[in-house]
Design a protein around this motif. Structure first.
Motif, PDB file in Angstrom:
ATOM      1  N   PRO A  55       0.804  -1.227   0.000  1.00  0.00           N
ATOM      2  CA  PRO A  55       0.000   0.000   0.000  1.00  0.00           C
ATOM      3  C   PRO A  55       0.834   1.272   0.000  1.00  0.00           C
ATOM      4  O   PRO A  55       0.490   2.256  -0.679  1.00  0.00           O
ATOM      5  N   SER A  62       0.677   3.371  -3.376  1.00  0.00           N
ATOM      6  CA  SER A  62       0.072   4.683  -3.163  1.00  0.00           C
ATOM      7  C   SER A  62       1.014   5.792  -3.621  1.00  0.00           C
ATOM      8  O   SER A  62       0.561   6.797  -4.201  1.00  0.00           O
ATOM      9  N   ASN A 101      -0.564   8.053  -6.425  1.00  0.00           N
ATOM     10  CA  ASN A 101      -0.795   9.458  -6.061  1.00  0.00           C
ATOM     11  C   ASN A 101       0.114  10.403  -6.832  1.00  0.00           C
ATOM     12  O   ASN A 101      -0.231  11.567  -7.033  1.00  0.00           O
ATOM     13  N   GLN A 103      -7.793   6.373  -6.378  1.00  0.00           N
ATOM     14  CA  GLN A 103      -8.111   6.061  -4.990  1.00  0.00           C
ATOM     15  C   GLN A 103      -8.684   4.656  -4.858  1.00  0.00           C
ATOM     16  O   GLN A 103      -8.379   3.932  -3.903  1.00  0.00           O
ATOM     17  N   VAL A 163      -5.822   2.241  -4.835  1.00  0.00           N
ATOM     18  CA  VAL A 163      -5.105   2.216  -3.553  1.00  0.00           C
ATOM     19  C   VAL A 163      -5.899   1.410  -2.524  1.00  0.00           C
ATOM     20  O   VAL A 163      -5.333   0.573  -1.797  1.00  0.00           O
ATOM     21  N   ALA A 188      -0.541   3.813   3.010  1.00  0.00           N
ATOM     22  CA  ALA A 188      -1.113   4.540   1.876  1.00  0.00           C
ATOM     23  C   ALA A 188      -0.999   6.050   2.074  1.00  0.00           C
ATOM     24  O   ALA A 188      -0.712   6.798   1.128  1.00  0.00           O
ATOM     25  N   ARG A 203       1.048   8.819  -0.182  1.00  0.00           N
ATOM     26  CA  ARG A 203       0.502  10.079  -0.700  1.00  0.00           C
ATOM     27  C   ARG A 203       1.446  11.242  -0.395  1.00  0.00           C
ATOM     28  O   ARG A 203       1.662  12.127  -1.236  1.00  0.00           O
TER      29      ARG A 203
END
Length: 425
Positions: free
Chosen positions: A341, A345, A349, A380, A383, A405, A409
């Motif tokens: 994750p 992510s 992102n 999203q 993720v 996550a 980001r």
């Protein structure tokens, strides 16, 4: 006086014409395509090691390859800042040839045993460009950029011997899990030295370290452990087929591969040109590489135990089940924060920062190395699916995925706001 002015004006006109004739003809970019970048991005992808933990060094390879292509192109075009110092280049040099030469030069350094195969791909790739001084100059730029970047990363500590010492086993503390415990495999053979590798874009791994995991007696941890015990069991009776599919789908996908696959799809969908294609793939690759470093750093700081250990031995609020087995074999390193994750992510992102976080007009289909596909309506959603996949796989707690996550980001925000920025007009 008037006659002198007329003669002077005539001389100036001649001089202007002479100077104009000395100027280099503007380069025709109408026939340029991102083909060279996409092709060598794919070649980079095909070199992913199949060994356990192979994605860790591969994250460095992917970043090296894509940053080299970006820097080679922008040493000529100067549309975006380069990661390293731009090399001297003629504005007439071919950026396509530069990208090809840069990627090839990096990959033969990394994989000398594949030199013959890479040389064949290199010759074929260059053959698509007409022979010219422009092509020759582009090759020289690409080779110079690759050498500079290689030297820049030579001391990044990726080749250091691991020095990890396993902690004393106790509740909440990581120890090796099956099937690796039977093989004596500890993180010192799982590239533990990567926690000290120099980052690409963020200031340091320590500055992006995740907050500590929850206490074993906290309501949050008890809830998460009960959830993974129920949903992540190999013989779970409550896990849905879609949840099982999510766990199995994400298991063989790594962040470097996700950076390439999703980045290429976005570049193709948006019809990006050579420079923009190189840039988004370089940013996605750097985000993946930094997330891998930060994740291993955080894991070694906290040394948190995996669900299989907590469930088999028992934990406050959750009874022991010595025979419990996860849906997917647990990786041979610490649990917190969840790596997939965090790393995915960071990649997704990064692309959300570049392309917007709104739902996709057309669902984005991701294919894993086993040929399985899943369709997503937004970054999203992707993720969240990765977080779910690690819970139902029996490898991670929900909070570890959520924290990972969010860290990803933050990494993406830093990468996109500090690296490879547009050059001022």
């Amino acid at each position: 006086m008037r006659g002198c002015w007329k003669r002077s004006r005539g001389l100036w006109a001649v001089l202007v014409l002479v100077l104009a004739g000395c100027r280099e003809e503007p380069v025709d970019t109408s026939k340029e395509t991102p083909r060279a970048v996409l092709e060598w991005s794919g070649i980079s992808r095909g070199l992913v090691p199949s060994i356990v933990g192979g994605f860790v060094p591969h994250s460095r390879q992917v970043a090296l390859t894509h940053v080299a292509m970006h820097d080679a192109i922008n040493s000529i075009r100067h549309r975006y800042e380069t990661h390293g110092t731009p090399v001297a280049a003629s504005p007439n040099a071919s950026p396509e040839a530069a990208a090809i030469a840069a990627a090839h030069s990096i990959l033969v350094r990394l994989y000398p045993e594949r030199q013959a195969e890479l040389a064949e791909r290199y010759v074929t790739s260059l053959a698509s460009l007409p022979d010219s001084l422009r092509k020759t100059e582009g090759i020289q730029v690409g080779e110079a950029v690759a050498e500079q970047l290689w030297n820049l990363r030579a001391g990044d500590r990726s080749n250091e011997a691991p020095t990890y010492v396993a902690p004393t086993p106790e509740q909440g503390v990581w120890r090796q899990v099956p099937p690796w415990s039977e093989q004596g495999l500890y993180p010192n053979t799982f590239l533990a030295q990567w926690s000290a590798v120099r980052t690409w874009a963020v200031p340091s791994a320590a500055e992006f370290r995740c907050p500590p995991p929850p206490a074993l007696t906290s309501e949050l941890f008890v809830r998460d452990l009960q959830e993974v015990k129920l949903l992540g069991a190999r013989t779970s009776a409550v896990r849905t087929q879609d949840q099982t599919d999510a766990g199995l789908f994400w298991a063989p996908i790594t962040a470097p591969l996700l950076a390439i696959d999703v980045g290429q799809e976005l570049a193709t969908r948006r019809g990006l040109d050579l420079e923009d294609t190189a840039r988004i793939l370089a940013l996605g690759s750097m985000a993946a590489a930094d997330a891998v470093i930060i994740n291993i750093h955080s894991k070694q700081v906290f040394n948190f135990w995996r669900p299989i250990t907590a469930i088999r031995e028992g934990s406050p609020g959750v009874a022991a089940d010595p025979s419990w087995m996860p849906l997917i074999d647990t990786p041979p390193n610490q649990e917190y924060p969840a790596g997939h994750p965090q790393q995915s992510s960071a990649v997704l992102n990064t692309y959300a920062q570049l392309f917007g976080s709104e739902p996709f007009a057309t669902p984005l289909v991701v294919r894993n190395p086993q040929g399985k596909e899943r369709s997503f309506g937004s970054f999203q959603q992707m993720v969240e699916d990765v977080v779910l996949g690690r819970i139902v796989g029996g490898m991670h707690y929900r909070n570890s995925g959520v924290v990972g996550a969010e860290s990803g980001r933050q990494i993406a925000t830093w990468v996109t706001s500090h690296s490879l920025q547009p050059m001022a007009d």
